[in-house]
Motif scaffolding. Structure first.
Motif, PDB file in Angstrom:
ATOM      1  N   LEU A  60       1.904  -4.949  -7.566  1.00 21.17           N
ATOM      2  CA  LEU A  60       1.651  -4.465  -6.206  1.00 21.17           C
ATOM      3  C   LEU A  60       0.200  -4.691  -5.789  1.00 21.17           C
ATOM      4  CD1 LEU A  60       3.703  -1.147  -6.302  1.00 21.17           C
ATOM      5  CD2 LEU A  60       4.201  -3.183  -4.911  1.00 21.17           C
ATOM      6  N   LEU A  61      -0.724  -4.504  -6.721  1.00 20.35           N
ATOM      7  CA  LEU A  61      -2.137  -4.723  -6.398  1.00 20.35           C
ATOM      8  C   LEU A  61      -2.426  -6.199  -6.133  1.00 20.35           C
ATOM      9  CD1 LEU A  61      -3.715  -2.201  -8.901  1.00 20.35           C
ATOM     10  CD2 LEU A  61      -3.846  -2.091  -6.400  1.00 20.35           C
ATOM     11  N   VAL A  62      -1.812  -7.077  -6.904  1.00 15.64           N
ATOM     12  CA  VAL A  62      -1.962  -8.513  -6.639  1.00 15.64           C
ATOM     13  C   VAL A  62      -1.390  -8.841  -5.258  1.00 15.64           C
ATOM     14  CG1 VAL A  62      -1.208 -10.824  -7.331  1.00 15.64           C
ATOM     15  CG2 VAL A  62      -2.029  -9.208  -9.078  1.00 15.64           C
ATOM     16  N   ALA A  63      -0.208  -8.323  -4.959  1.00 18.98           N
ATOM     17  CA  ALA A  63       0.408  -8.574  -3.657  1.00 18.98           C
ATOM     18  C   ALA A  63      -0.464  -8.042  -2.519  1.00 18.98           C
ATOM     19  CB  ALA A  63       1.799  -7.935  -3.602  1.00 18.98           C
ATOM     20  N   LEU A  64      -1.031  -6.849  -2.699  1.00 21.95           N
ATOM     21  CA  LEU A  64      -1.892  -6.266  -1.671  1.00 21.95           C
ATOM     22  C   LEU A  64      -3.149  -7.106  -1.474  1.00 21.95           C
ATOM     23  CD1 LEU A  64      -2.588  -3.976   0.286  1.00 21.95           C
ATOM     24  CD2 LEU A  64      -3.563  -2.730  -1.671  1.00 21.95           C
ATOM     25  N   GLY A  65      -3.785  -7.474  -2.572  1.00 22.20           N
ATOM     26  CA  GLY A  65      -5.011  -8.265  -2.466  1.00 22.20           C
ATOM     27  C   GLY A  65      -4.766  -9.626  -1.858  1.00 22.20           C
ATOM     28  N   VAL A  66      -3.726 -10.306  -2.286  1.00 27.31           N
ATOM     29  CA  VAL A  66      -3.400 -11.632  -1.735  1.00 27.31           C
ATOM     30  C   VAL A  66      -2.991 -11.507  -0.267  1.00 27.31           C
ATOM     31  CG1 VAL A  66      -1.762 -13.561  -1.885  1.00 27.31           C
ATOM     32  CG2 VAL A  66      -2.827 -12.651  -3.969  1.00 27.31           C
ATOM     33  N   GLY A  67      -2.208 -10.487   0.049  1.00 28.74           N
ATOM     34  CA  GLY A  67      -1.828 -10.267   1.441  1.00 28.74           C
ATOM     35  C   GLY A  67      -3.035 -10.033   2.327  1.00 28.74           C
ATOM     36  N   ALA A  68      -3.994  -9.268   1.817  1.00 28.67           N
ATOM     37  CA  ALA A  68      -5.204  -9.007   2.597  1.00 28.67           C
ATOM     38  C   ALA A  68      -6.034 -10.280   2.752  1.00 28.67           C
ATOM     39  CB  ALA A  68      -6.027  -7.914   1.937  1.00 28.67           C
ATOM     40  N   LEU A  69      -6.141 -11.066   1.690  1.00 28.92           N
ATOM     41  CA  LEU A  69      -6.911 -12.317   1.767  1.00 28.92           C
ATOM     42  C   LEU A  69      -6.278 -13.341   2.683  1.00 28.92           C
ATOM     43  CD1 LEU A  69      -8.041 -12.851  -1.942  1.00 28.92           C
ATOM     44  CD2 LEU A  69      -9.451 -12.115   0.013  1.00 28.92           C
ATOM     45  N   VAL A 100       0.833  -1.201   0.000  1.00 26.42           N
ATOM     46  CA  VAL A 100       0.000   0.000   0.000  1.00 26.42           C
ATOM     47  C   VAL A 100       0.874   1.259   0.000  1.00 26.42           C
ATOM     48  CG1 VAL A 100      -0.522   0.485   2.456  1.00 26.42           C
ATOM     49  CG2 VAL A 100      -2.278   0.796   0.742  1.00 26.42           C
ATOM     50  N   VAL A 101       1.984   1.221   0.720  1.00 24.34           N
ATOM     51  CA  VAL A 101       2.908   2.363   0.707  1.00 24.34           C
ATOM     52  C   VAL A 101       3.549   2.502  -0.679  1.00 24.34           C
ATOM     53  CG1 VAL A 101       5.081   3.263   1.645  1.00 24.34           C
ATOM     54  CG2 VAL A 101       3.325   2.359   3.191  1.00 24.34           C
ATOM     55  N   ALA A 102       3.967   1.379  -1.254  1.00 16.96           N
ATOM     56  CA  ALA A 102       4.566   1.416  -2.598  1.00 16.96           C
ATOM     57  C   ALA A 102       3.557   1.915  -3.625  1.00 16.96           C
ATOM     58  CB  ALA A 102       5.088   0.036  -2.980  1.00 16.96           C
ATOM     59  N   LEU A 103       2.298   1.510  -3.505  1.00 17.07           N
ATOM     60  CA  LEU A 103       1.265   1.996  -4.425  1.00 17.07           C
ATOM     61  C   LEU A 103       1.062   3.498  -4.280  1.00 17.07           C
ATOM     62  CD1 LEU A 103      -1.235  -0.951  -4.102  1.00 17.07           C
ATOM     63  CD2 LEU A 103      -0.319  -0.083  -6.275  1.00 17.07           C
ATOM     64  N   ALA A 104       1.102   3.994  -3.058  1.00 18.33           N
ATOM     65  CA  ALA A 104       0.950   5.431  -2.836  1.00 18.33           C
ATOM     66  C   ALA A 104       2.080   6.210  -3.504  1.00 18.33           C
ATOM     67  CB  ALA A 104       0.895   5.738  -1.337  1.00 18.33           C
ATOM     68  N   VAL A 105       3.296   5.716  -3.347  1.00 12.56           N
ATOM     69  CA  VAL A 105       4.455   6.374  -3.963  1.00 12.56           C
ATOM     70  C   VAL A 105       4.362   6.309  -5.488  1.00 12.56           C
ATOM     71  CG1 VAL A 105       6.974   6.258  -4.241  1.00 12.56           C
ATOM     72  CG2 VAL A 105       5.948   6.026  -1.963  1.00 12.56           C
ATOM     73  N   LEU A 106       4.028   5.144  -5.999  1.00 13.04           N
ATOM     74  CA  LEU A 106       3.929   4.964  -7.449  1.00 13.04           C
ATOM     75  C   LEU A 106       2.827   5.829  -8.046  1.00 13.04           C
ATOM     76  CD1 LEU A 106       4.840   3.454 -10.012  1.00 13.04           C
ATOM     77  CD2 LEU A 106       3.220   1.660  -9.402  1.00 13.04           C
ATOM     78  N   LEU A 107       1.659   5.834  -7.417  1.00 11.44           N
ATOM     79  CA  LEU A 107       0.556   6.653  -7.941  1.00 11.44           C
ATOM     80  C   LEU A 107       0.901   8.139  -7.875  1.00 11.44           C
ATOM     81  CD1 LEU A 107      -2.256   6.622  -9.186  1.00 11.44           C
ATOM     82  CD2 LEU A 107      -3.202   6.686  -6.854  1.00 11.44           C
TER      83      LEU A 107
END
Length: 147
Positions: free
Chosen positions: A134-143, A84-91
């Motif tokens: 990153l989104l796949v990692a975030l979603g899988v991590g959350a699941l 989520v931090v990496a996504l914030a930086v990337l976005l």
């Protein structure tokens, strides 16, 4: 699975679907449609990507808040905190650095200049590929219960 994990996973996978559909399907295909000129495609792309970026910011906020709620209750969940931090930086880099450069370039094309493909466009595509990971990692991590 906690409510915050569910919200994180939902935000990640909705965002992932939007990026895949728009960046990797709609964007390249619109230029192949009969009658769509480069200028028209650029105009359409600006509208579509502006809407996508608004949705991305909202989904990032939802994911970040749900991760923050989970962090405040159970410690720092690395499998969701890092993405989520990496996504914030990337976005932020896409919205504050890459998109303005691409907009200036498309302004020139819309004004009639004939320009070669840009490196910024390739960098943006690479950033989208990283974002997908990153989104796949975030979603899988959350699941997996980390979020």
């Amino acid at each position: 699975m906690s409510t915050s994990s569910s919200v994180t996973a939902a935000a990640a996978f909705v965002w992932l679907g939007m990026v895949l559909a728009i960046s990797f399907l709609e964007a390249p295909l619109k230029f192949r449609a009969p009658g769509v000129t480069v200028r028209l495609g650029l105009r359409i792309g600006r509208i579509v990507f502006r809407a996508l970026n608004v949705a991305e910011v909202l989904l990032l906020v939802a994911a970040a808040v749900s991760v923050a709620v989970s962090v405040s209750g159970a410690g720092a969940p690395g499998p969701v905190l890092v993405p989520v931090v990496a996504l914030a930086v990337l976005l932020a880099a896409q919205l504050l650095v890459l998109r303005p450069r691409l907009n200036r370039r498309s302004d020139r094309v819309l004004a009639g200049e004939d320009l070669p493909r840009s490196r910024e466009h390739l960098v943006y595509v690479a950033a989208e590929v990283v974002k997908v990971g990153l989104l796949v990692a975030l979603g899988v991590g959350a699941l997996s219960g980390a979020g």
